[in-house]
Design a protein around this motif. Sequence first.
Motif, mmCIF file in Angstrom:
data_model
loop_
_atom_site.group_PDB
_atom_site.id
_atom_site.type_symbol
_atom_site.label_atom_id
_atom_site.label_comp_id
_atom_site.label_asym_id
_atom_site.label_seq_id
_atom_site.Cartn_x
_atom_site.Cartn_y
_atom_site.Cartn_z
ATOM 1 N N GLU A 345 -26.322 -6.057 0.071
ATOM 2 C CA GLU A 345 -27.259 -4.931 0.056
ATOM 3 C C GLU A 345 -28.477 -5.223 -0.809
ATOM 4 O O GLU A 345 -29.575 -4.724 -0.545
ATOM 5 C CB GLU A 345 -26.560 -3.668 -0.455
ATOM 6 N N PHE A 346 -28.300 -6.075 -1.832
ATOM 7 C CA PHE A 346 -29.418 -6.421 -2.708
ATOM 8 C C PHE A 346 -30.227 -7.593 -2.154
ATOM 9 O O PHE A 346 -31.455 -7.542 -2.083
ATOM 10 C CB PHE A 346 -28.895 -6.755 -4.111
ATOM 11 N N PHE A 347 -29.532 -8.680 -1.778
ATOM 12 C CA PHE A 347 -30.238 -9.900 -1.407
ATOM 13 C C PHE A 347 -30.858 -9.852 -0.011
ATOM 14 O O PHE A 347 -31.941 -10.410 0.196
ATOM 15 C CB PHE A 347 -29.289 -11.106 -1.502
ATOM 16 N N TYR A 348 -30.178 -9.221 0.935
ATOM 17 C CA TYR A 348 -30.665 -9.299 2.316
ATOM 18 C C TYR A 348 -32.092 -8.772 2.480
ATOM 19 O O TYR A 348 -32.921 -9.427 3.132
ATOM 20 C CB TYR A 348 -29.712 -8.563 3.262
ATOM 21 N N PRO A 349 -32.446 -7.607 1.916
ATOM 22 C CA PRO A 349 -33.827 -7.127 2.104
ATOM 23 C C PRO A 349 -34.884 -8.047 1.492
ATOM 24 O O PRO A 349 -36.055 -7.983 1.889
ATOM 25 C CB PRO A 349 -33.816 -5.769 1.389
ATOM 26 N N LEU A 350 -34.492 -8.919 0.554
ATOM 27 C CA LEU A 350 -35.467 -9.805 -0.078
ATOM 28 C C LEU A 350 -35.950 -10.887 0.885
ATOM 29 O O LEU A 350 -37.100 -11.334 0.791
ATOM 30 C CB LEU A 350 -34.858 -10.465 -1.318
ATOM 31 N N ALA A 351 -35.092 -11.330 1.790
ATOM 32 C CA ALA A 351 -35.461 -12.390 2.747
ATOM 33 C C ALA A 351 -34.603 -12.262 3.994
ATOM 34 O O ALA A 351 -33.723 -13.084 4.255
ATOM 35 C CB ALA A 351 -35.288 -13.767 2.116
ATOM 36 N N ASP A 356 -30.404 -13.937 7.663
ATOM 37 C CA ASP A 356 -29.822 -13.827 9.002
ATOM 38 C C ASP A 356 -29.011 -15.074 9.339
ATOM 39 O O ASP A 356 -28.195 -15.055 10.270
ATOM 40 C CB ASP A 356 -30.921 -13.638 10.055
ATOM 41 N N LEU A 357 -29.248 -16.176 8.584
ATOM 42 C CA LEU A 357 -28.472 -17.394 8.770
ATOM 43 C C LEU A 357 -27.025 -17.224 8.299
ATOM 44 O O LEU A 357 -26.181 -18.076 8.577
ATOM 45 C CB LEU A 357 -29.114 -18.555 8.008
ATOM 46 N N VAL A 358 -26.769 -16.155 7.557
ATOM 47 C CA VAL A 358 -25.401 -15.864 7.094
ATOM 48 C C VAL A 358 -24.984 -14.528 7.708
ATOM 49 O O VAL A 358 -24.927 -13.496 7.029
ATOM 50 C CB VAL A 358 -25.332 -15.808 5.556
ATOM 51 N N PRO A 359 -24.695 -14.513 9.014
ATOM 52 C CA PRO A 359 -24.474 -13.243 9.704
ATOM 53 C C PRO A 359 -23.149 -12.576 9.365
ATOM 54 O O PRO A 359 -22.973 -11.390 9.578
ATOM 55 C CB PRO A 359 -24.521 -13.643 11.185
ATOM 56 N N ARG A 360 -22.192 -13.342 8.870
ATOM 57 C CA ARG A 360 -20.887 -12.789 8.551
ATOM 58 C C ARG A 360 -20.451 -13.283 7.182
ATOM 59 O O ARG A 360 -20.868 -14.347 6.724
ATOM 60 C CB ARG A 360 -19.857 -13.192 9.606
ATOM 61 N N ASP A 361 -19.606 -12.514 6.561
ATOM 62 C CA ASP A 361 -19.093 -12.867 5.239
ATOM 63 C C ASP A 361 -17.622 -13.269 5.368
ATOM 64 O O ASP A 361 -16.773 -12.443 5.714
ATOM 65 C CB ASP A 361 -19.223 -11.684 4.276
#
Length: 514
Positions: A345-351, A356-361
């Motif tokens: 939730e923190f990192f995704y909006p930054l880039a 998007d290269l890490v679509p799943r955890d």
Amino acid sequence: MPDLSTTTRPAPSIGVALLAAVFGGWLMSLAYPDPGWWPLLLPGLGFVLWALRGRSIGGGLLVGAVSGFAYYGALIEWLTVYLGIVPWLALTLAQVFFTALGGALIALAWRWIPRAWPGTAGRLVLTPLVVGGAWMVRESVSSVFPFGGFAWGRLAHSQAEGPLAPIVAWTGFSALSFFIAALVALGVAGIVERRLPRAHRASMPVGFAVLLLVWPAFPVTIIGTTTIAAVQGNSNSGLFADYERGEILQDHYDATRPLFGRDDIDMLVWPENASDIDPLRNEYAATVMDVVSEQVNAPLLVGTITADGEQTFNSQLLWRSGVGAVDQYDKIRPVPFAEYLPAREFFYPLAPDLFDLVPRDFAFGTRDTIFDVDGVIAGIAICFDIVADDLFLQMIDEGAEVIISPTNNADFGVTDQSVQQLAIARLRAVEAGRALVNASTVGASAIIAPDGSTIVDLPRFEPGTMVADVPLSDTITPAHALGRTLEWLVIVFTLSTMLGAGVLARPRRGDNAV
């Protein structure tokens, strides 16, 4: 307070220091594969430590950052192959943060220790030991923090093909890094010393070097052998690869066919992600596993992506024909920003485009680290597990007699990444006193003896198989028995000595110089 200018040579100017830091960091990177010129680590590190002499905290931060950028920027250049410059820059700068802090700590050690203990022993023995300890403190922190850290490029890793490799069985990785850093710091202290004759100044580093070089290998007890086959499918299995569903599975099946009909194999190893279809959820993939296991008359260890409810795992399965998966290892330490995105939730909006290269955890595995393969206890370490000290301590505690390290290096193309990883695996074999099977989708694949020598290997980017009678061992090396004890002792020694020196030393004119 004694005037140290009469006992040691002046520190370099900041401009000269920065040039030395860049050159030293780059020289150090050449000690790791490829080209793996391990002797270059010593002069490279020497330039960096020399550049940190006489620096203030700010100067230490600057010199440490510059050397760290030259070092890590060259060492992990392989990250740019498919991911581009941004992830490489981000990871390099993350390591620069730690090398800068380490540079400040080393700079303070060069200043404080000889002022607090200005005698010959303080200048030529205690100071280099604390400088070496400060380097190890930086490595220890950055290897575990944050998000599990980045334990790549420790000084010890450069010695896989060098004469110091056997020491890792006695000390573990961190303490070997300390010994290397202390040895180089002893050399620097001797070079800058003014008062003593050259022979006296050289005696400490030369004596310490000789001691390290003649230190005996730890004896490993072999309790038996097992015949292991491993497959390299040379599959197009990278993150951005354009392949048909089932193609990676087919590649490894085809590469395995030369082994069909043999009855001398005890276990067959396929790499990480060798099956792009989960045999636990797909009948066709399960049938392929059955056929392979039946044709080689042995259980198959196969890497695939599995699911349990909403959780996804990077897994290695132990598969028996007609029975299915009888055991499973789920990767305990998925790689942050590659196999999962921390604090999404923190990192995704930054880039968003980048992440998007890490679509799943991938979920964190909770199973044990071993397979019982017909009485042979095989420890499992998937890909970057190879750098995690605690996982190997756990593996040996759980009874591993041989180490299986399946990996997928396709994302890094024809770069140094896979050979750097194999070098770390080679040191792990020595540290644990265990043979190790490094099976990659594209290479570098090799079966390594407990002394770190190569039993058999494969050329990169060619399909092939390896078969070898692999020694088994239940030896407990001093490195394993001690665990992280030596690491903590060095940390306590370094920080307590620094604290004592900070109290005893008094600021002098020039302390604010860069």
